[in-house]
Write a protein that holds these residues in place. Sequence first.
Motif, PDB file in Angstrom:
ATOM      1  N   ALA A   1      -5.758  -1.461  -3.967  1.00 26.89           N
ATOM      2  CA  ALA A   1      -7.046  -0.762  -4.065  1.00 26.89           C
ATOM      3  C   ALA A   1      -7.123   0.385  -3.077  1.00 26.89           C
ATOM      4  O   ALA A   1      -7.499   1.517  -3.423  1.00 26.89           O
ATOM      5  CB  ALA A   1      -8.189  -1.746  -3.831  1.00 26.89           C
TER       6      ALA A   1
ATOM      7  N   SER B   1       0.821  -1.219   0.000  1.00 26.91           N
ATOM      8  CA  SER B   1       0.000   0.000   0.000  1.00 26.91           C
ATOM      9  C   SER B   1       0.850   1.262   0.000  1.00 26.91           C
ATOM     10  O   SER B   1       0.423   2.304  -0.514  1.00 26.91           O
ATOM     11  CB  SER B   1      -0.926   0.001   1.219  1.00 26.91           C
ATOM     12  OG  SER B   1      -0.183  -0.016   2.426  1.00 26.91           O
TER      13      SER B   1
ATOM     14  N   SER C   1      -9.469   1.557  -8.284  1.00 29.55           N
ATOM     15  CA  SER C   1      -9.455   0.956  -6.948  1.00 29.55           C
ATOM     16  C   SER C   1     -10.575  -0.065  -6.776  1.00 29.55           C
ATOM     17  O   SER C   1     -10.383  -1.101  -6.123  1.00 29.55           O
ATOM     18  CB  SER C   1      -9.564   2.051  -5.891  1.00 29.55           C
ATOM     19  OG  SER C   1     -10.826   2.684  -5.940  1.00 29.55           O
TER      20      SER C   1
ATOM     21  N   ALA D   1      -4.705   3.212  -4.011  1.00 31.13           N
ATOM     22  CA  ALA D   1      -5.144   4.022  -5.146  1.00 31.13           C
ATOM     23  C   ALA D   1      -6.300   4.942  -4.780  1.00 31.13           C
ATOM     24  O   ALA D   1      -6.440   6.029  -5.352  1.00 31.13           O
ATOM     25  CB  ALA D   1      -5.548   3.110  -6.307  1.00 31.13           C
ATOM     26  N   ALA D   2      -7.130   4.533  -3.832  1.00 26.14           N
ATOM     27  CA  ALA D   2      -8.352   5.289  -3.535  1.00 26.14           C
ATOM     28  C   ALA D   2      -8.183   6.318  -2.443  1.00 26.14           C
ATOM     29  O   ALA D   2      -8.971   7.274  -2.384  1.00 26.14           O
ATOM     30  CB  ALA D   2      -9.476   4.330  -3.144  1.00 26.14           C
TER      31      ALA D   2
END
Length: 493
Positions: free
Chosen positions: A144, A91, A114, A147-148
């Motif tokens: 995910a 992450s 995401s 990215a979000a």
Amino acid sequence: MTDQRVSSGRSAYTEPTLICPTGPRPRWRGRTVQRPEGRADRRTVRTGGLLVVVLTAGAYLPSPLYPDYQHLFRYDDLTMTLLFATFALVSGPALLLCGPAADLLGSRPLLRLSVLLAAAGSACFVLADSPAWLFAGRVGQALALGAATGAAQALINRHRSASARVGGPLFASLVFAAGTAAGPAGSGVLAQYAPAPLVTPYLLHLALLVWVWWRLHRTVPGPVAARPALRRWRPARPHIPAALRPLFAVAGLSGFLAWAVVGVYLALVPALLAKTPHGDSPALSGGVLGTVLVCSLLSQLGGARRAAHTAQRLGLGALVASLLLLAATGAASLPATLGSALLAGAGHGLAFSGAARAVDAHTPPGHHAGIGSALYLLFYLGSGTPAVAVGVMTAWTPLTTAVTRLSWAGAALGLIALLTTCTLTTRPSPAQQPPPVVIPSTVAGPGPEPVHISLPPSVSPSLPASVSATRPASSAAPGATGERTGAEPTGAI
């Protein structure tokens, strides 16, 4: 339609005149109807919050299920530790890359990516028949959420109304904590009472991701000139302005400690519950972990009206107290551990939300996603570090001994963070000093010189028209030579 007449040297304004067409009102036959801007913004904010809750819950779904996976696949504690470490290691780069990309490309492309990554991660857990599938699923979940995070935070801050009772930064931290609480609590209940306990939570998560994808398409505006921006985008680390770095470092330390303390309890509570009668229940383990984060939500709401630095100080004090209680009892008493966990949840909410609000208040426009991603990178590292440390230390020491040593170290780090926060807030940085207010003179040339006055932040720089602040021209060289400093006079003072 308005009517405006312009004459030489002046403009005369007349009241607006509305011209309404006669006849029946037109009917909208298309599927897309223009809504008021305020309502559209509220729908966009709700979609961004829903996406954060669903993605965060999906990332924490496996927490109560790891003992079942370990029993099913018969892997050792080192593999369990690596599973925890995988999320933090993956992450981090995703946050650093996707945060600046969201500032340039817009939020919707990153949010769609995401959702697809999260769906791939849940699908890996559904199909898991070996530890390799678990690692693949954790990689998808980490990518995910990385990215979000920045894109969703920027979307919420951009569309959240300034008059809302809960501001954008606080709303983002609330939904993040809500998803962290809903993940283990929901998966624990489903694993205990639903059929196929290792599959049902992820099937439900996939259904929620489909709903979020539909809402993204309907409520989140698309990027403007995405293709030229995509050609200009290059991977780059977020840029932290020099004036923001001291505040960012202190806020990052506070948030790191807040999530590290919660991470200690996420690793400790299930192990302690397993030693009690009927304590191996996934529902009980997930419920206790969810209760800790519910305390975080309540403390965030309770501290919303306090200043960000005050919330950080109160939160750090509660975190230090919880760690001292845990270390003093040796992590051997279940009631004392649960009590300190609830105190840690309250401190987590205050420190975490205060840190996020402090950084957001000083973030330059157009950099919310990049700087927010860099800040949340420290939060993610905090949440994953304790589990990895406990897993490594338990290779040669008992669990309670490892947790006790980590608690003493965390309490010392918390005291350092508390002292640093108090020092930074009592001595404002040069970036926080107000600019000098220049009061221009009324006559050009030799005469009274403008006086530079530095007003405190609580004083409005606007002065009444009857106030004049001057000093004799003989006391200053610029005024004596006819030079004028400051702004051009705009009227008599």
